[in-house]
Design a protein around this motif. Sequence first.
Motif, PDB file in Angstrom:
ATOM      1  N   ARG A 137      14.861  39.894  54.173  1.00 32.65           N
ATOM      2  CA  ARG A 137      13.734  39.543  53.320  1.00 32.65           C
ATOM      3  C   ARG A 137      13.888  40.192  51.949  1.00 32.65           C
ATOM      4  NH1 ARG A 137      10.164  36.911  56.168  1.00 32.65           N
ATOM      5  NH2 ARG A 137       8.649  37.035  54.475  1.00 32.65           N
ATOM      6  N   ASP A 138      13.512  39.476  50.904  1.00 30.89           N
ATOM      7  CA  ASP A 138      13.557  40.041  49.556  1.00 30.89           C
ATOM      8  C   ASP A 138      12.755  41.342  49.504  1.00 30.89           C
ATOM      9  OD1 ASP A 138      15.013  37.865  48.769  1.00 30.89           O
ATOM     10  OD2 ASP A 138      13.370  36.863  47.708  1.00 30.89           O
ATOM     11  N   GLY A 139      13.379  42.383  48.984  1.00 28.03           N
ATOM     12  CA  GLY A 139      12.681  43.655  48.810  1.00 28.03           C
ATOM     13  C   GLY A 139      12.465  44.432  50.084  1.00 28.03           C
ATOM     14  N   GLY A 140      13.140  44.069  51.168  1.00 30.46           N
ATOM     15  CA  GLY A 140      12.905  44.723  52.454  1.00 30.46           C
ATOM     16  C   GLY A 140      13.834  45.877  52.766  1.00 30.46           C
ATOM     17  N   THR A 141      14.777  46.167  51.869  1.00 29.53           N
ATOM     18  CA  THR A 141      15.711  47.271  52.090  1.00 29.53           C
ATOM     19  C   THR A 141      15.650  48.201  50.887  1.00 29.53           C
ATOM     20  OG1 THR A 141      17.171  45.811  53.353  1.00 29.53           O
ATOM     21  CG2 THR A 141      18.099  47.898  52.594  1.00 29.53           C
ATOM     22  N   VAL A 142      15.078  49.359  51.091  1.00 27.88           N
ATOM     23  CA  VAL A 142      14.880  50.325  50.007  1.00 27.88           C
ATOM     24  C   VAL A 142      16.018  51.343  50.058  1.00 27.88           C
ATOM     25  CG1 VAL A 142      13.154  51.740  48.841  1.00 27.88           C
ATOM     26  CG2 VAL A 142      12.427  50.076  50.573  1.00 27.88           C
ATOM     27  N   LEU A 143      16.693  51.564  48.919  1.00 21.00           N
ATOM     28  CA  LEU A 143      17.803  52.511  48.854  1.00 21.00           C
ATOM     29  C   LEU A 143      17.531  53.556  47.777  1.00 21.00           C
ATOM     30  CD1 LEU A 143      21.045  50.295  48.974  1.00 21.00           C
ATOM     31  CD2 LEU A 143      20.045  51.624  50.838  1.00 21.00           C
ATOM     32  N   GLY A 144      17.880  54.822  48.083  1.00 18.22           N
ATOM     33  CA  GLY A 144      17.779  55.854  47.056  1.00 18.22           C
ATOM     34  C   GLY A 144      17.074  57.104  47.564  1.00 18.22           C
ATOM     35  N   PRO A 145      16.508  57.904  46.693  1.00 16.67           N
ATOM     36  CA  PRO A 145      16.657  57.725  45.248  1.00 16.67           C
ATOM     37  C   PRO A 145      18.028  58.137  44.712  1.00 16.67           C
ATOM     38  CG  PRO A 145      15.359  59.677  45.722  1.00 16.67           C
ATOM     39  CD  PRO A 145      15.626  59.016  47.039  1.00 16.67           C
ATOM     40  N   TRP A 146      18.709  59.029  45.476  1.00 12.69           N
ATOM     41  CA  TRP A 146      19.946  59.630  44.974  1.00 12.69           C
ATOM     42  C   TRP A 146      21.176  59.158  45.745  1.00 12.69           C
ATOM     43  CZ3 TRP A 146      18.485  61.751  40.667  1.00 12.69           C
ATOM     44  CH2 TRP A 146      17.212  62.343  40.582  1.00 12.69           C
ATOM     45  N   PHE A 147      22.293  59.083  45.046  1.00  9.73           N
ATOM     46  CA  PHE A 147      23.598  59.000  45.668  1.00  9.73           C
ATOM     47  C   PHE A 147      24.166  60.414  45.679  1.00  9.73           C
ATOM     48  CE2 PHE A 147      28.186  58.989  45.103  1.00  9.73           C
ATOM     49  CZ  PHE A 147      28.609  58.230  46.181  1.00  9.73           C
ATOM     50  N   VAL A 148      24.589  60.873  46.847  1.00 12.05           N
ATOM     51  CA  VAL A 148      25.108  62.233  46.994  1.00 12.05           C
ATOM     52  C   VAL A 148      26.572  62.156  47.392  1.00 12.05           C
ATOM     53  CG1 VAL A 148      24.850  64.455  48.184  1.00 12.05           C
ATOM     54  CG2 VAL A 148      22.827  63.063  47.674  1.00 12.05           C
ATOM     55  N   ASP A 149      27.435  62.816  46.619  1.00 10.60           N
ATOM     56  CA  ASP A 149      28.864  62.808  46.911  1.00 10.60           C
ATOM     57  C   ASP A 149      29.138  63.326  48.321  1.00 10.60           C
ATOM     58  OD1 ASP A 149      29.565  61.856  44.401  1.00 10.60           O
ATOM     59  OD2 ASP A 149      29.740  63.864  43.548  1.00 10.60           O
ATOM     60  N   ALA A 150      30.106  62.701  48.988  1.00 12.85           N
ATOM     61  CA  ALA A 150      30.449  63.094  50.357  1.00 12.85           C
ATOM     62  C   ALA A 150      30.806  64.575  50.445  1.00 12.85           C
ATOM     63  CB  ALA A 150      31.604  62.236  50.866  1.00 12.85           C
ATOM     64  N   ALA A 151      31.486  65.099  49.422  1.00 16.94           N
ATOM     65  CA  ALA A 151      31.901  66.507  49.438  1.00 16.94           C
ATOM     66  C   ALA A 151      30.725  67.468  49.442  1.00 16.94           C
ATOM     67  CB  ALA A 151      32.794  66.794  48.232  1.00 16.94           C
TER      68      ALA A 151
END
Length: 253
Positions: free
Chosen positions: A149-163
Amino acid sequence: MMRARVAYSGAIHEAYPSGESQVRLADGRIVREDEVVWLAPIEVGTIFALGLNYADHAKELQFTEQEEPLVFLKGPGTVIGHCGVTRRPSNVTFMHYECELAVVIGRTAQRVACADAMQHVAGYTIANDYAIRDYLENYYRPNLRVKNRDGGTVLGPWFVDAADVADVGNLELRTYVNGTLRQRGNTRDLINDVPALIEYLSSFMTLAPGDVILTGTPEGVVNVDVGDRVVCEIDGLGRLVNDITSDALFGRV
């Protein structure tokens, strides 16, 4: 390092944490968090979503563990960022959040063994992947209307490096609805952990930089309604906020 993508003053910027309720843009400007529009923290490629990947959640839904991972794909229109709104259709009876660890691929992966899988991970973010139970045909073949569904997957707020994530196999997940803790789990309880998922997916298809694996949700999902605020937290990855709104706000009846 933690970083985000935001829209501010007519442009898209990379942003970084900068004290309480503020972010620092890549050009050095400091602005309030509520002055920006939060986007997904990366430019998303293919999204692979896992179902029933926590034993307690499978039990909650009265299903046993599967021989192979239950995986389905999600379209780009599903994705919104931190502090966005998700529509609850007016005719549904059970819509619920799913707090998930999202794994971002950083290097092309083809036929990768478990032992080498983590070399292909760029980092992590939080996902809240909503589901509408009313539309579910069965748990082994999720209906498109449930998970795309449009707008049904919220991502964030941050991208954190794997290391910067010491042990991705031992992260606490928590979901609050209107300030009340409703869901709690730990990535150590994944049926198929991150290396196993990369090995499985890359055994028959190529994973590309920017692809995202949503690793599944633990038990504790409850119905959410218009006006609810849902907050998903994962240790070391931050706090993802999202509001549920009505069809009327989108001009629908």
